[in-house]
Design a protein around this motif. Structure first.
Motif, PDB file in Angstrom:
ATOM      1  N   LEU A  35       0.840  -1.190   0.000  1.00 34.22           N
ATOM      2  CA  LEU A  35       0.000   0.000   0.000  1.00 34.22           C
ATOM      3  C   LEU A  35       0.877   1.243   0.000  1.00 34.22           C
ATOM      4  O   LEU A  35       1.838   1.342   0.767  1.00 34.22           O
ATOM      5  CB  LEU A  35      -0.908   0.017   1.238  1.00 34.22           C
ATOM      6  CG  LEU A  35      -1.847   1.217   1.369  1.00 34.22           C
ATOM      7  CD1 LEU A  35      -2.926   1.175   0.293  1.00 34.22           C
ATOM      8  CD2 LEU A  35      -2.476   1.265   2.750  1.00 34.22           C
ATOM      9  N   ILE A  36       0.554   2.196  -0.868  1.00 37.25           N
ATOM     10  CA  ILE A  36       1.274   3.463  -0.920  1.00 37.25           C
ATOM     11  C   ILE A  36       0.387   4.536  -0.283  1.00 37.25           C
ATOM     12  O   ILE A  36      -0.718   4.802  -0.759  1.00 37.25           O
ATOM     13  CB  ILE A  36       1.614   3.859  -2.369  1.00 37.25           C
ATOM     14  CG1 ILE A  36       2.365   2.718  -3.064  1.00 37.25           C
ATOM     15  CG2 ILE A  36       2.422   5.140  -2.391  1.00 37.25           C
ATOM     16  CD1 ILE A  36       3.643   2.305  -2.377  1.00 37.25           C
ATOM     17  N   THR A  37       0.860   5.118   0.795  1.00 37.35           N
ATOM     18  CA  THR A  37       0.138   6.189   1.492  1.00 37.35           C
ATOM     19  C   THR A  37       0.855   7.497   1.214  1.00 37.35           C
ATOM     20  O   THR A  37       1.874   7.807   1.821  1.00 37.35           O
ATOM     21  CB  THR A  37       0.085   5.927   3.013  1.00 37.35           C
ATOM     22  OG1 THR A  37      -0.440   4.626   3.254  1.00 37.35           O
ATOM     23  CG2 THR A  37      -0.783   6.967   3.703  1.00 37.35           C
ATOM     24  N   GLN A  38       0.338   8.257   0.268  1.00 38.50           N
ATOM     25  CA  GLN A  38       0.941   9.534  -0.107  1.00 38.50           C
ATOM     26  C   GLN A  38       0.259  10.665   0.655  1.00 38.50           C
ATOM     27  O   GLN A  38      -0.948  10.646   0.877  1.00 38.50           O
ATOM     28  CB  GLN A  38       0.800   9.760  -1.615  1.00 38.50           C
ATOM     29  CG  GLN A  38       1.579   8.761  -2.440  1.00 38.50           C
ATOM     30  CD  GLN A  38       1.304   8.899  -3.923  1.00 38.50           C
ATOM     31  OE1 GLN A  38       0.328   9.491  -4.332  1.00 38.50           O
ATOM     32  NE2 GLN A  38       2.178   8.320  -4.737  1.00 38.50           N
ATOM     33  N   GLY A  39       1.044  11.645   1.053  1.00 41.23           N
ATOM     34  CA  GLY A  39       0.481  12.773   1.784  1.00 41.23           C
ATOM     35  C   GLY A  39      -0.121  12.356   3.106  1.00 41.23           C
ATOM     36  O   GLY A  39      -1.237  12.766   3.450  1.00 41.23           O
ATOM     37  N   ALA A  40       0.601  11.527   3.863  1.00 42.14           N
ATOM     38  CA  ALA A  40       0.070  11.040   5.142  1.00 42.14           C
ATOM     39  C   ALA A  40      -0.213  12.178   6.112  1.00 42.14           C
ATOM     40  O   ALA A  40      -0.976  12.003   7.068  1.00 42.14           O
ATOM     41  CB  ALA A  40       1.052  10.044   5.773  1.00 42.14           C
ATOM     42  N   ASN A  41       0.370  13.352   5.886  1.00 43.96           N
ATOM     43  CA  ASN A  41       0.109  14.505   6.765  1.00 43.96           C
ATOM     44  C   ASN A  41      -1.336  14.969   6.679  1.00 43.96           C
ATOM     45  O   ASN A  41      -1.798  15.722   7.542  1.00 43.96           O
ATOM     46  CB  ASN A  41       1.042  15.661   6.404  1.00 43.96           C
ATOM     47  CG  ASN A  41       0.870  16.128   4.966  1.00 43.96           C
ATOM     48  OD1 ASN A  41       0.913  15.319   4.036  1.00 43.96           O
ATOM     49  ND2 ASN A  41       0.685  17.420   4.764  1.00 43.96           N
ATOM     50  N   ASN A  42      -2.075  14.524   5.650  1.00 42.98           N
ATOM     51  CA  ASN A  42      -3.475  14.889   5.510  1.00 42.98           C
ATOM     52  C   ASN A  42      -4.424  13.836   6.107  1.00 42.98           C
ATOM     53  O   ASN A  42      -5.644  13.987   6.004  1.00 42.98           O
ATOM     54  CB  ASN A  42      -3.824  15.090   4.034  1.00 42.98           C
ATOM     55  CG  ASN A  42      -3.049  16.248   3.423  1.00 42.98           C
ATOM     56  OD1 ASN A  42      -3.222  17.384   3.815  1.00 42.98           O
ATOM     57  ND2 ASN A  42      -2.175  15.942   2.462  1.00 42.98           N
ATOM     58  N   PHE A  43      -3.865  12.790   6.696  1.00 40.90           N
ATOM     59  CA  PHE A  43      -4.671  11.723   7.308  1.00 40.90           C
ATOM     60  C   PHE A  43      -4.736  11.948   8.815  1.00 40.90           C
ATOM     61  O   PHE A  43      -3.862  12.582   9.391  1.00 40.90           O
ATOM     62  CB  PHE A  43      -4.062  10.355   7.035  1.00 40.90           C
ATOM     63  CG  PHE A  43      -4.178   9.898   5.591  1.00 40.90           C
ATOM     64  CD1 PHE A  43      -4.991   8.830   5.264  1.00 40.90           C
ATOM     65  CD2 PHE A  43      -3.457  10.502   4.583  1.00 40.90           C
ATOM     66  CE1 PHE A  43      -5.088   8.387   3.949  1.00 40.90           C
ATOM     67  CE2 PHE A  43      -3.538  10.065   3.278  1.00 40.90           C
ATOM     68  CZ  PHE A  43      -4.365   9.004   2.960  1.00 40.90           C
ATOM     69  N   MET A  44      -5.757  11.354   9.434  1.00 40.13           N
ATOM     70  CA  MET A  44      -5.887  11.425  10.887  1.00 40.13           C
ATOM     71  C   MET A  44      -6.314  10.055  11.399  1.00 40.13           C
ATOM     72  O   MET A  44      -7.315   9.497  10.965  1.00 40.13           O
ATOM     73  CB  MET A  44      -6.914  12.467  11.300  1.00 40.13           C
ATOM     74  CG  MET A  44      -7.059  12.688  12.800  1.00 40.13           C
ATOM     75  SD  MET A  44      -5.674  13.575  13.562  1.00 40.13           S
ATOM     76  CE  MET A  44      -5.877  15.219  12.843  1.00 40.13           C
ATOM     77  N   LEU A  45      -5.518   9.501  12.325  1.00 34.12           N
ATOM     78  CA  LEU A  45      -5.845   8.230  12.971  1.00 34.12           C
ATOM     79  C   LEU A  45      -6.495   8.553  14.315  1.00 34.12           C
ATOM     80  O   LEU A  45      -5.972   9.341  15.096  1.00 34.12           O
ATOM     81  CB  LEU A  45      -4.583   7.397  13.170  1.00 34.12           C
ATOM     82  CG  LEU A  45      -4.785   5.946  13.580  1.00 34.12           C
ATOM     83  CD1 LEU A  45      -5.473   5.164  12.473  1.00 34.12           C
ATOM     84  CD2 LEU A  45      -3.432   5.290  13.910  1.00 34.12           C
ATOM     85  N   MET A  46      -7.641   7.937  14.577  1.00 31.03           N
ATOM     86  CA  MET A  46      -8.367   8.179  15.829  1.00 31.03           C
ATOM     87  C   MET A  46      -8.121   7.017  16.769  1.00 31.03           C
ATOM     88  O   MET A  46      -8.473   5.866  16.477  1.00 31.03           O
ATOM     89  CB  MET A  46      -9.868   8.352  15.532  1.00 31.03           C
ATOM     90  CG  MET A  46     -10.164   9.392  14.468  1.00 31.03           C
ATOM     91  SD  MET A  46     -11.916   9.597  14.085  1.00 31.03           S
ATOM     92  CE  MET A  46     -12.410  10.602  15.487  1.00 31.03           C
ATOM     93  N   LYS A  47      -7.477   7.307  17.916  1.00 23.65           N
ATOM     94  CA  LYS A  47      -7.134   6.254  18.876  1.00 23.65           C
ATOM     95  C   LYS A  47      -7.733   6.579  20.239  1.00 23.65           C
ATOM     96  O   LYS A  47      -8.218   7.665  20.461  1.00 23.65           O
ATOM     97  CB  LYS A  47      -5.625   6.101  18.984  1.00 23.65           C
ATOM     98  CG  LYS A  47      -4.958   5.716  17.662  1.00 23.65           C
ATOM     99  CD  LYS A  47      -3.497   5.432  17.818  1.00 23.65           C
ATOM    100  CE  LYS A  47      -3.249   4.093  18.467  1.00 23.65           C
ATOM    101  NZ  LYS A  47      -1.826   3.721  18.469  1.00 23.65           N
TER     102      LYS A  47
END
Length: 494
Positions: A482-494
């Motif tokens: 899997l290629i995750t480009q621009g990960a700075n635009n993602f948000m993981l909710m923990k």
């Protein structure tokens, strides 16, 4: 007047029907020989589907794309920020009337990928804003040859009033100003033919590698022809009384889910564990692949907010998420994939804001008729300049998948993920040009001779015989990452 019933009034019980074990055939009982007797039971042949749709795959199909690859790794680069901004330390009256010592760039990077605090992009004659708590001062840069930038304030004598703690101030370049009839100046303030040094963009590349996944199912030739008394149905739509069809279908459905789960959960190896030896990894590629959750944890954003404390708190925490997106790519459309508890917390948060919030109701179906239906769920909403589309993520709810892990993990549980919609523009070093792709996409190994996206083959002597083995062997294989480009635009909710 009181009427008292006698002790033995109506003491004889009425006749009643009773369910006794002797009325029914016990197929597992040795005393009545189970099937070894002449009475036929009332047999319900259809297998009950008590868990609903059991598969969880489909997330990546909604938010990503697939593309072939031929190499052992994928390498891509991502843009750096366009504008020049740094964190640093102010001396209110240094060698000039103030200095700003660069500590890091605005994202906290101290060094790496060609950047050091000494080779920042600030140059002489730049107009900069220097900000500390409660004060912003426009300044002109007069010396920028080292990490200590000398400035002169435009509208005051020096930088008095600014915080002097390490990294407590921020500098932003907003332009430049030169006197009439002059050329450029170098970093030391001496006349020069060009404005040196010229600023070059920082180059940052990322890599990921595919992993090989396999599974297998086998049934003997005799069992492949056995007829059972249970009518089965499979996720693939097959049905009948051949039990091996169910087992084979379950194996394939499970493998399909594994393909997606691995792309979400996998991590890269450290090149120093027993896993490396077990899988025979070489020093260059290592083992494992970086999945979505690890990529966001490493290069993206993680929030512990919106937990259902109350609507007001959840709204404030959600607004903090928007503020973080403002600092990054500010992608307008985003998709929320969340577990049940987080989904309900968001519903409650939104319900408290609409016109019926005071009464706790939201009429949203059947032409918004109060008499027809009450809808307390929200699938899409807009907050600020962002659009969000919410969907329950079965993978995070199902007890047999991440739901069970989350129940045991406590504060380490993953409650959801926010994924930007649309595409990103990146330079693909394999292709050799800038290409627009979804932020998430899967690369699978393929060539003109072999396609390993989802490879299936059957061996054995059952059906079309390929060997002398009296069995049917079903093989499943894929090689992908899997290629995750621009990960700075993602948000993981923990």
């Amino acid at each position: 007047m009181a009427i008292t019933a006698g002790t033995n009034l109506n003491s004889v019980p009425s006749s009643q029907k009773q369910t006794l074990s002797t009325n029914y055939l016990d197929l597992s009982s040795a005393s009545n020989a189970g099937w070894g007797q002449q009475y036929v039971p009332d047999l319900m042949e259809k297998e009950a589907e008590i868990f609903g749709p059991r598969t969880i795959s489909g997330f990546l199909a909604q938010v990503g794309a697939e593309e072939a690859m031929t190499a052992d790794q994928v390498v891509w680069s991502e843009q750096s920020r366009l504008h020049l901004s740094y964190k640093g330390t102010v001396i209110t009256a240094g060698s000039t009337n103030g200095t700003f010592t660069v500590v890091s760039d605005i994202d906290g990077n101290i060094s790496g990928d060609g950047f050091t605090v000494a080779n920042h992009g600030v140059r002489n004659n730049d107009i900069v804003l220097i900000a500390s708590a409660g004060i912003v001062t426009p300044c002109l840069v007069v010396d920028s040859d080292t990490a200590v930038i000398q400035v002169e304030p435009f509208d005051k004598a020096d930088l008095t009033g600014h915080a002097t703690g390490t990294g407590a101030s921020t500098l932003l370049v907003v332009g430049s100003e030169f006197a009439k009839g002059v050329s450029y100046f170098d970093g030391n303030g001496a006349a020069a033919d060009s404005r040196t040094p010229a600023n070059e963009p920082t180059f940052k590349s990322f890599t990921n590698k595919p992993i090989i996944m396999k599974d297998y199912y086998e049934v003997s030739g005799s069992d492949a022809s056995r007829i059972g008394w249970v009518e089965i149905s499979t996720e693939g739509g097959q049905g009948g009384y051949l039990w091996y069809l169910k087992a084979a279908s379950d194996t394939r459905a499970r493998f399909t889910d594994y393909v997606e789960m691995a792309m979400l959960e996998s991590v890269r190896g450290s090149n120093s564990t027993v896993v490396d030896t077990t899988l025979g990894a070489d020093a260059d590629s290592g083992v494992g692949t970086q999945g979505l959750f690890d990529a966001i944890t490493d290069r993206g954003n993680v929030t512990s907010g919106v937990t259902g404390v109350n609507a007001a708190t959840d709204l404030a925490e959600f607004d903090a998420i928007l503020a973080e997106f403002d600092k990054q790519g500010a992608i307008e459309e985003n998709m929320l994939f969340v577990n049940r508890a987080t989904s309900l917390a968001i519903d409650d948060m939104l319900a408290s804001m609409n016109s019926y919030g005071a009464g706790g109701t939201s009429y949203g179906v059947f032409d918004n008729s109060e008499d027809m239906a009450l809808n307390l769920g929200f699938s899409g909403f807009r907050r600020g300049s962002y659009d969000f589309y919410k969907s329950d993520f079965r993978y995070l709810n199902d007890l047999a998948t991440r739901g069970g892990i989350n129940a045991a993990a406590g504060s380490a549980a993953i409650r959801g993920v926010i994924v930007p919609a649309g595409t990103s523009s990146v330079y693909d070093q394999t292709v050799g040009q800038s290409i627009r792709r979804p932020f998430l996409h899967v690369r699978f190994r393929a060539s003109a001779t072999d396609d390993r996206r989802m490879k299936t083959w059957v061996t054995g002597s059952v059906g079309a015989a390929t060997s002398a083995l009296d069995a049917m062997q079903m093989h499943y294989l894929t090689e992908r990452c899997l290629i995750t480009q621009g990960a700075n635009n993602f948000m993981l909710m923990k």
